[in-house]
Design a protein around this motif. Structure first.
Motif, mmCIF file in Angstrom:
data_model
loop_
_atom_site.group_PDB
_atom_site.id
_atom_site.type_symbol
_atom_site.label_atom_id
_atom_site.label_comp_id
_atom_site.label_asym_id
_atom_site.label_seq_id
_atom_site.Cartn_x
_atom_site.Cartn_y
_atom_site.Cartn_z
ATOM 1 N N ALA A 130 -11.704 -18.137 2.828
ATOM 2 C CA ALA A 130 -12.611 -19.296 2.899
ATOM 3 C C ALA A 130 -12.328 -20.064 4.183
ATOM 4 O O ALA A 130 -11.208 -20.061 4.693
ATOM 5 C CB ALA A 130 -12.409 -20.196 1.685
ATOM 6 N N GLY A 131 -13.365 -20.737 4.682
ATOM 7 C CA GLY A 131 -13.222 -21.505 5.906
ATOM 8 C C GLY A 131 -13.277 -20.595 7.126
ATOM 9 O O GLY A 131 -13.672 -19.431 7.035
ATOM 10 N N GLU A 132 -12.888 -21.143 8.252
ATOM 11 C CA GLU A 132 -12.820 -20.374 9.492
ATOM 12 C C GLU A 132 -11.398 -20.413 10.006
ATOM 13 O O GLU A 132 -10.679 -21.395 9.797
ATOM 14 C CB GLU A 132 -13.753 -20.954 10.557
ATOM 15 C CG GLU A 132 -15.214 -20.715 10.280
ATOM 16 C CD GLU A 132 -16.100 -21.154 11.436
ATOM 17 O OE1 GLU A 132 -15.631 -21.889 12.333
ATOM 18 O OE2 GLU A 132 -17.265 -20.756 11.441
ATOM 19 N N LEU A 133 -11.012 -19.345 10.694
ATOM 20 C CA LEU A 133 -9.665 -19.239 11.243
ATOM 21 C C LEU A 133 -9.781 -18.840 12.703
ATOM 22 O O LEU A 133 -10.430 -17.848 13.035
ATOM 23 C CB LEU A 133 -8.867 -18.175 10.477
ATOM 24 C CG LEU A 133 -7.398 -18.046 10.864
ATOM 25 C CD1 LEU A 133 -6.608 -19.208 10.274
ATOM 26 C CD2 LEU A 133 -6.830 -16.730 10.365
ATOM 27 N N VAL A 134 -9.152 -19.616 13.566
ATOM 28 C CA VAL A 134 -9.084 -19.267 14.978
ATOM 29 C C VAL A 134 -7.798 -18.479 15.176
ATOM 30 O O VAL A 134 -6.730 -18.896 14.735
ATOM 31 C CB VAL A 134 -9.092 -20.516 15.882
ATOM 32 C CG1 VAL A 134 -8.845 -20.141 17.337
ATOM 33 C CG2 VAL A 134 -10.411 -21.262 15.729
ATOM 34 N N LEU A 135 -7.906 -17.324 15.811
ATOM 35 C CA LEU A 135 -6.753 -16.489 16.129
ATOM 36 C C LEU A 135 -6.674 -16.381 17.645
ATOM 37 O O LEU A 135 -7.628 -15.957 18.291
ATOM 38 C CB LEU A 135 -6.905 -15.098 15.507
ATOM 39 C CG LEU A 135 -5.883 -14.040 15.930
ATOM 40 C CD1 LEU A 135 -4.472 -14.454 15.519
ATOM 41 C CD2 LEU A 135 -6.256 -12.686 15.324
ATOM 42 N N VAL A 136 -5.540 -16.801 18.193
ATOM 43 C CA VAL A 136 -5.300 -16.684 19.627
ATOM 44 C C VAL A 136 -4.277 -15.578 19.809
ATOM 45 O O VAL A 136 -3.185 -15.627 19.246
ATOM 46 C CB VAL A 136 -4.775 -18.009 20.222
ATOM 47 C CG1 VAL A 136 -4.486 -17.843 21.710
ATOM 48 C CG2 VAL A 136 -5.778 -19.134 19.985
ATOM 49 N N LEU A 137 -4.653 -14.557 20.581
ATOM 50 C CA LEU A 137 -3.773 -13.432 20.919
ATOM 51 C C LEU A 137 -3.692 -13.344 22.435
ATOM 52 O O LEU A 137 -4.644 -12.888 23.082
ATOM 53 C CB LEU A 137 -4.317 -12.110 20.365
ATOM 54 C CG LEU A 137 -4.212 -11.891 18.877
ATOM 55 C CD1 LEU A 137 -4.945 -10.617 18.477
ATOM 56 C CD2 LEU A 137 -2.763 -11.812 18.447
ATOM 57 N N GLY A 138 -2.590 -13.795 22.981
ATOM 58 C CA GLY A 138 -2.470 -13.790 24.438
ATOM 59 C C GLY A 138 -3.567 -14.625 25.059
ATOM 60 O O GLY A 138 -3.676 -15.817 24.788
ATOM 61 N N ASP A 139 -4.437 -13.990 25.863
ATOM 62 C CA ASP A 139 -5.538 -14.684 26.531
ATOM 63 C C ASP A 139 -6.813 -14.722 25.695
ATOM 64 O O ASP A 139 -7.770 -15.390 26.062
ATOM 65 C CB ASP A 139 -5.873 -13.989 27.860
ATOM 66 C CG ASP A 139 -4.709 -14.003 28.831
ATOM 67 O OD1 ASP A 139 -3.763 -14.781 28.600
ATOM 68 O OD2 ASP A 139 -4.745 -13.240 29.811
ATOM 69 N N ARG A 140 -6.841 -13.987 24.590
ATOM 70 C CA ARG A 140 -8.064 -13.887 23.788
ATOM 71 C C ARG A 140 -8.072 -14.906 22.656
ATOM 72 O O ARG A 140 -7.037 -15.198 22.070
ATOM 73 C CB ARG A 140 -8.201 -12.491 23.182
ATOM 74 C CG ARG A 140 -8.359 -11.408 24.235
ATOM 75 C CD ARG A 140 -8.224 -10.042 23.648
ATOM 76 N NE ARG A 140 -6.811 -9.867 23.261
ATOM 77 C CZ ARG A 140 -6.372 -8.980 22.406
ATOM 78 N NH1 ARG A 140 -7.204 -8.170 21.831
ATOM 79 N NH2 ARG A 140 -5.089 -8.893 22.127
ATOM 80 N N ARG A 145 -14.263 -15.366 10.129
ATOM 81 C CA ARG A 145 -14.975 -16.012 9.015
ATOM 82 C C ARG A 145 -14.665 -15.272 7.719
ATOM 83 O O ARG A 145 -14.069 -14.195 7.756
ATOM 84 C CB ARG A 145 -16.468 -16.008 9.326
ATOM 85 C CG ARG A 145 -16.789 -16.949 10.489
ATOM 86 C CD ARG A 145 -18.229 -16.854 10.962
ATOM 87 N NE ARG A 145 -18.468 -17.772 12.062
ATOM 88 C CZ ARG A 145 -18.060 -17.581 13.307
ATOM 89 N NH1 ARG A 145 -17.402 -16.501 13.640
ATOM 90 N NH2 ARG A 145 -18.315 -18.466 14.250
ATOM 91 N N PRO A 146 -15.040 -15.837 6.573
ATOM 92 C CA PRO A 146 -14.733 -15.180 5.292
ATOM 93 C C PRO A 146 -15.132 -13.703 5.283
ATOM 94 O O PRO A 146 -16.215 -13.330 5.728
ATOM 95 C CB PRO A 146 -15.547 -15.991 4.279
ATOM 96 C CG PRO A 146 -15.601 -17.361 4.889
ATOM 97 C CD PRO A 146 -15.735 -17.106 6.373
ATOM 98 N N GLY A 147 -14.190 -12.881 4.823
ATOM 99 C CA GLY A 147 -14.416 -11.440 4.745
ATOM 100 C C GLY A 147 -13.979 -10.685 5.983
ATOM 101 O O GLY A 147 -13.981 -9.462 5.995
ATOM 102 N N GLU A 169 -8.386 -20.655 4.168
ATOM 103 C CA GLU A 169 -7.652 -19.952 3.114
ATOM 104 C C GLU A 169 -7.640 -18.467 3.464
ATOM 105 O O GLU A 169 -8.689 -17.876 3.714
ATOM 106 C CB GLU A 169 -8.343 -20.173 1.774
ATOM 107 C CG GLU A 169 -7.588 -19.625 0.603
ATOM 108 C CD GLU A 169 -8.242 -19.994 -0.726
ATOM 109 O OE1 GLU A 169 -7.871 -19.365 -1.728
ATOM 110 O OE2 GLU A 169 -9.117 -20.882 -0.757
ATOM 111 N N ILE A 170 -6.425 -17.891 3.503
ATOM 112 C CA ILE A 170 -6.297 -16.502 3.937
ATOM 113 C C ILE A 170 -5.347 -15.728 3.036
ATOM 114 O O ILE A 170 -4.537 -16.314 2.323
ATOM 115 C CB ILE A 170 -5.784 -16.403 5.400
ATOM 116 C CG1 ILE A 170 -4.348 -16.934 5.519
ATOM 117 C CG2 ILE A 170 -6.715 -17.114 6.363
ATOM 118 C CD1 ILE A 170 -3.685 -16.645 6.868
#
Length: 189
Positions: A130-140, A145-147, A169-170
């Motif tokens: 649920a919700g949104e998650l920002v993932l930062v990997l190095g420069d990216r 989003r859910p799913g 929520e993850i």
């Protein structure tokens, strides 16, 4: 001795062997961890030695499993799992597995937090419930989003959290380096 007890005892040896092999341990390494001789371990795994509590307790500790799991205790009839949420600086954390040194699975509600890239040994999978998650990997930078799922080597600088003031929520899966998922089948392109 009744037949059910005999079957339970007979299954312990193969279970011990599978646990040891899953952890990539030799009999000598396990012997050093438990104080049980290599020949004693071999006889236990082959079923030529009857397991006792004095032998099973150090093995359960070495494999980091509950004694019930080690012996394959029959179910109690109550399928409910009583999870204990933990407060964590990053939000609420619910451990779904309890096998240190192996894959760890958590349900996590992540609160807003400052971005700070970290690195460590391991491999992670994130599945957004649920919700949104920002993932930062190095420069990216990616927004999940859910799913949606992400997997990455934690040796790469990384950070993840909700994009604003909300929460995400993850399901969070973490394992030693090399515990990567093995894809058995892929959909047609």
């Amino acid at each position: 001795m009744d037949a059910e007890l005999e079957r339970t005892l007979a299954a312990i040896g193969p279970r011990l062997r599978a646990l040891r092999r899953d952890r990539a341990l030799t009999l000598a390494e396990l012997s050093a961890m438990t104080g049980i001789s290599v020949s004693g371990l071999s006889r236990l795994e082959s079923g030529r030695r009857r397991p006792t509590l004095e032998l099973l307790i150090p093995l359960a500790r070495a494999h980091r499993v509950a004694l019930d799991q080690l012996i394959g205790a029959p179910p109690t009839g109550d399928p409910r799992v009583h999870l204990k949420p933990l407060r964590h600086p990053r939000g609420m954390l619910v451990p779904l597995t309890q096998y240190p040194g192996r894959l760890q699975v958590f349900k996590q509600v992540i609160a807003p937090r400052p971005r700070r890239l970290v690195t460590h040994e391991g491999y992670e999978w994130l599945f957004v419930l649920a919700g949104e998650l920002v993932l930062v990997l190095g420069d990216r930078e990616l927004t999940l989003r859910p799913g949606e799922i992400a997997e990455f080597d934690t040796a790469e600088p990384h950070w993840f959290g909700p994009p604003g003031d909300g929460s995400a929520e993850i399901l969070h899966i973490f394992g030693r380096h090399g515990d990567r998922a093995r894809v058995r089948a892929r959909p047609d392109a």
